[in-house]
Design an enzyme around this catalytic site. Structure first.
Site, short mmCIF file in Angstrom:
data_model
loop_
_atom_site.label_atom_id
_atom_site.label_comp_id
_atom_site.label_asym_id
_atom_site.label_seq_id
_atom_site.Cartn_x
_atom_site.Cartn_y
_atom_site.Cartn_z
N ASP A 1 -97.60 -71.25 1.51
CA ASP A 1 -98.47 -70.98 2.66
C ASP A 1 -99.38 -69.76 2.43
O ASP A 1 -100.27 -69.48 3.24
CB ASP A 1 -97.60 -70.71 3.90
CG ASP A 1 -97.72 -71.83 4.91
OD1 ASP A 1 -98.61 -72.67 4.76
OD2 ASP A 1 -96.92 -71.84 5.87
N GLN B 1 -91.80 -74.15 8.69
CA GLN B 1 -92.70 -74.71 9.70
C GLN B 1 -92.57 -73.91 11.01
O GLN B 1 -91.48 -73.74 11.53
CB GLN B 1 -92.34 -76.19 9.94
CG GLN B 1 -93.27 -76.91 10.90
CD GLN B 1 -94.68 -77.08 10.34
OE1 GLN B 1 -94.87 -77.41 9.18
NE2 GLN B 1 -95.67 -76.84 11.17
N LYS C 1 -97.24 -83.67 5.97
CA LYS C 1 -97.16 -82.96 4.69
C LYS C 1 -96.35 -83.79 3.70
O LYS C 1 -96.71 -83.88 2.53
CB LYS C 1 -96.51 -81.58 4.90
CG LYS C 1 -97.44 -80.60 5.60
CD LYS C 1 -96.73 -79.34 6.07
CE LYS C 1 -97.68 -78.50 6.91
NZ LYS C 1 -97.03 -77.40 7.62
#
Ligand code: NAP
Length: 295
Positions: A124, A101, A57
């Site tokens: 997200d 995460q 990422k």
């Protein structure tokens, strides 16, 4: 019956195209906003797979010009410490997207942390406010993996309206939001899961078959209708007899390739699209800071 070879839904190529689009968008927005977009990825502990995802990422952010504000915490970090960091990032004007995460160490409550993230910075797309907007069909930040699947279908002009879409898997991360997105796009949607009886009879009905299960090659050619579009979300690490490990999806690519009209590879299908959608969500939040300043 003559054999065919399914066309690839190339997520890697599409993700590269989206990266280019984002570079252009950021270059137009940055003079107005006076700073680059920012994404903060919070990682706790030393799970090697998570570390690899975070590095991926970060690399993708650097490629398109998004500043990374990543934070790596020891595995003993408390819920309260992480909540404080999220509150700080919520207030940080340089940060447009925040994500935690997963998985987290067992003593931490990931849902409670997710609730702490401002919905406007929920890169997200998993905050209840954003999921609620999806249910209502309102604009909002969409979950990255399902949004990536929808973008792939769109890129290859695959008709969705009126099609039978079967989603195998009902997680809040993939299956449920993807079923809602397909519904929003006017598909007739069925969701299958671990209690579904006679999975094969159901998957055989699909014009569009999505596998988001986490079981290596669960879906084989006998379970797929001829000319179906098959999207494999699964990422499973398997070890061959020679001791080497490799990634496989939830569908048996080799056999289904001879039956389906389109298929996603693993790797190189949905995975890169998930990252591309994360970047897109971050830039979308960033672009809204111009709108709010001009109000
Ligand atoms: P998950 O939370 O474990 O959910 C798996 C779903 O599959 C559950 O709904 C489960 O049913 C269902 N299931 C399990 N065994 C089944 C069976 N034999 N038949 C039918 N359904 C079955 O997993 P997830 O987070 O959704 O992830 C699914 C896969 O996608 C994993 O391989 C993951 O690594 C991958 N993934 C990939 C990306 C990407 O970017 N490509 C992103 C996220 C996830 P129940 O609800 O009844 O338990």
């Amino acid at each position: 019956m003559e054999t065919q070879t399914a066309k690839l839904l190339d997520g890697k190529a599409l993700a590269a195209k989206i990266h280019q689009e984002l570079i252009t968008e950021i270059s137009q927005l940055q003079p107005k906003i006076g700073r680059p977009p920012g994404l903060a990825v919070l990682m706790v502990g030393d799970n090697p797979a998570s570390a690899a995802y975070v590095r991926n990422k970060e690399k993708a952010c650097a490629k398109v010009g998004i500043a990374s504000f990543n934070r790596h915490f020891p595995k003993e970090t408390t819920q309260a410490e992480l909540e404080t960091v999220i509150q700080e990032l919520n207030q940080d004007q340089r940060v447009d997207g925040i994500l935690v995460q997963l998985p987290l160490p067992k003593h931490l409550d990931s849902v409670a942390l997710l609730h702490q993230i401002m919905p406007e910075k929920d890169a997200d797309g998993l905050h209840p406010v954003n999921l609620g907007k999806l249910v209502r069909g309102e604009p909002g930040l969409r979950s990255c993996t399902p949004a990536g699947v929808m973008r792939l279908l769109d890129e290859y002009s695959i008709p969705v309206t009126g099609k039978k879409a079967i989603v195998v898997g009902r997680s809040i991360l993939v299956g449920k939001p993807l079923a809602l997105m397909l519904l929003e796009a006017n598909a007739t949607v069925t969701i299958a899961h671990s209690h579904t009886k006679d999975l094969k009879a159901i998957t055989k009905e699909a014009d569009i078959l999505i596998a988001a299960v986490g079981r290596p090659q669960l879906i084989n050619a006998e379970m797929v209708n001829r000319d179906a579009v098959v999207v494999d979300v699964g990422i499973n690490r398997v070890t061959d007899t020679n001791g080497k490990s490799r990634l496989v999806g939830d569908v048996d690519f080799q056999s289904i390739q001879g039956v389906a009209s389109y298929i996603t590879p693993v790797p190189g299908g949905v995975g890169p699209m998930t990252v591309a959608m994360l970047l897109q969500n971050t830039v979308s939040s960033y672009s809204r800071t111009v709108d709010s300043e001009q109000c």
